[in-house]
Write a protein that holds these residues in place. Structure first.
Motif, PDB file in Angstrom:
ATOM      1  N   TYR A   1       0.655   2.067  -7.763  1.00 14.03           N
ATOM      2  CA  TYR A   1       0.544   0.611  -7.796  1.00 14.03           C
ATOM      3  C   TYR A   1       0.595   0.115  -9.240  1.00 14.03           C
TER       4      TYR A   1
ATOM      5  N   PRO B   1      -3.153  -3.719  -0.983  1.00  8.26           N
ATOM      6  CA  PRO B   1      -2.453  -2.488  -0.604  1.00  8.26           C
ATOM      7  C   PRO B   1      -1.256  -2.790   0.297  1.00  8.26           C
ATOM      8  N   LYS B   2      -0.181  -2.069   0.107  1.00  7.59           N
ATOM      9  CA  LYS B   2       1.036  -2.294   0.881  1.00  7.59           C
ATOM     10  C   LYS B   2       0.774  -2.222   2.382  1.00  7.59           C
TER      11      LYS B   2
ATOM     12  N   GLY C   1      -6.337   2.055   2.717  1.00  2.06           N
ATOM     13  CA  GLY C   1      -6.420   1.484   1.373  1.00  2.06           C
ATOM     14  C   GLY C   1      -7.084   2.333   0.308  1.00  2.06           C
TER      15      GLY C   1
ATOM     16  N   GLU D   1      -6.209   5.041  -1.391  1.00  8.55           N
ATOM     17  CA  GLU D   1      -5.391   5.409  -2.548  1.00  8.55           C
ATOM     18  C   GLU D   1      -5.269   4.234  -3.506  1.00  8.55           C
ATOM     19  N   TRP D   2      -5.076   3.049  -2.967  1.00 13.42           N
ATOM     20  CA  TRP D   2      -4.995   1.824  -3.787  1.00 13.42           C
ATOM     21  C   TRP D   2      -6.291   1.640  -4.574  1.00 13.42           C
TER      22      TRP D   2
ATOM     23  N   GLN E   1      -6.781   3.934  -7.533  1.00 10.14           N
ATOM     24  CA  GLN E   1      -5.993   3.543  -8.703  1.00 10.14           C
ATOM     25  C   GLN E   1      -6.548   2.274  -9.355  1.00 10.14           C
ATOM     26  N   LEU E   2      -7.157   1.410  -8.556  1.00  6.13           N
ATOM     27  CA  LEU E   2      -7.711   0.168  -9.078  1.00  6.13           C
ATOM     28  C   LEU E   2      -8.904   0.409 -10.000  1.00  6.13           C
TER      29      LEU E   2
END
Length: 395
Positions: free
Chosen positions: A3, A44-45, A285, A287-288, A291-292
């Motif tokens: 991301y 998140p996508k 969500g 993984e998002w 990274q955040l």
């Protein structure tokens, strides 16, 4: 999937509180908005994909929170917080702020006392006063750059007949995470003086620097019986506009009493999009979020280090969690009205006024750092120039 949190996304035409109210609150549309606690990052996508898929169905009738919804919550709480919760212990709410007001209404009577730890999130006061109850502020003490609770003072306050104690964990605005011993002591005092405890844990997923969140209801058997927990995916995944949160009741009797109020107002079930977003965020969500969190840490470190080097008049309280930074601006020598004017007119940034967070907030400002690094750098550069000009004028 990687991301890109550096991406700058315009929100100008989306009727957002953060951008749409700038002129009303700050007198200018040109300020960098770093106030209200939502993020300027893509969700998140999988969340966006889930909403798109649901929109493809042409009917948007009443929505229930089915087993699929509650299963996503149960699994999330166990994975992220090692907290085993049963689906029957969960109650939907359109938001934690409405839930706080309903909780105060359900468990107190007019003129009853409700305690908060000040400075604290402004709606805590509104939920109490708006229901005709009395606010009892416990003034947090600043010790070595962190807030602490004076338990001797707190016990004296509780002994005066406080019915409900509202705890913010992690604390807003400071980002302080209360330790397990502190939470245990709060529960012990709650038992001793028969005080119900409401724990707002909306920022629980946003833990920084390797910290681990402790749900208050898990610290003892008494806590499970006495604590009502408020949680949501909204801060974690930037879903505040979708109105989806929930309460955890380990105590069935307390849940029934709450439902007697919330159910009458039809505020114990939610909308289609909020439900779908919550399921997708809690299911896909992680993984998002992983990274955040380091991105937020870098933004916070950037500001803390920049201020230390260039603006020593301001002292930040480094948070244990959240994307909020609590700034002690008292050394600038400005009253609250002048401080807001300085930030807006001279630094060009819109922050939350500390005085609105109650006693102990005067001379402070709350900064939201959940935005691209380039925005943070621009804001810091503007603040540096403004302070330097002020120094020259003061000489």
């Amino acid at each position: 999937m990687e991301y890109n949190f550096d991406e700058v996304i315009s929100r100008e035409e989306t009727d957002t509180v953060k951008y749409g109210l700038r002129e009303k609150l700050f007198g200018s549309k040109d300020v960098i908005p770093m106030w209200v606690a939502d993020m300027d990052f893509r969700v998140p996508k999988e969340v966006q994909d889930a909403l798109k898929a649901r929109v493809e169905h042409p009917i948007f009738g009443y929505t229930i929170q089915s087993e699929r919804c509650w299963e996503s919550v149960v699994n999330w709480l166990e994975r992220r917080h090692n907290w085993k919760v049963d689906q029957k212990e969960l109650v939907f709410s359109p938001g934690i702020v409405p839930a706080l007001s309903l909780l105060v209404h359900a468990f107190t009577k007019p003129e009853d006392k409700v305690l908060v730890f000040s400075p604290v999130y402004t709606p805590f006061f509104e939920a109490i006063k708006g229901n005709g109850r009395k606010v009892v502020p416990h003034h947090l003490q600043e010790v070595e750059g962190k807030y602490t609770i004076d338990f001797s003072v707190l016990e004296e306050q509780l002994s005066q007949g406080v019915k409900v104690m509202i705890v913010c964990n992690p604390h807003n605005p400071s980002g302080r995470m209360w330790t397990k011993p502190e939470l245990q002591r709060l529960v012990e005092l709650g038992k001793k003086y028969d005080t119900l405890i409401v724990s707002d844990e909306i920022h629980a997923d946003l833990v920084l620097w390797g910290n681990k969140h402790t749900p208050m209801a898990t610290v003892s058997e008494e806590a499970a019986n006495r604590v009502i927990t408020c949680m949501a995916p909204s801060k974690t995944f930037n879903l505040a506009g979708l109105n989806a949160s929930y309460l955890v009741f380990k105590n069935e009797t307390l849940q029934k009493q709450y439902r007697s109020v919330a159910g009458t107002l039809h505020l114990d079930f939610g909308g289609t999009m909020g439900t779908e977003a919550m399921i997708a965020a809690y299911t896909y969500g992680e993984e998002w979020l992983e990274q955040l969190l380091p991105y937020l840490e870098r933004n916070i470190s950037l500001v803390v280090n920049f201020i230390k080097e260039h603006i020593p008049e301001i002292k930040p309280m480094v948070p244990d969690a959240t994307y909020l930074l609590w700034l002690d601006c008292r050394a600038l020598g400005l009253d609250d009205v002048s401080l807001k004017q300085f930030m807006v007119e001279e630094a060009g940034i819109g922050l939350n006024e500390g005085r609105l967070f109650g006693e102990g907030g005067k001379g402070w400002q709350r900064m939201n750092l959940a935005c691209p690094k380039s925005i943070v750098e621009k804001a810091m550069a503007q603040l540096k120039v403004a302070v330097e000009k002020r120094r020259i004028v003061s000489q």
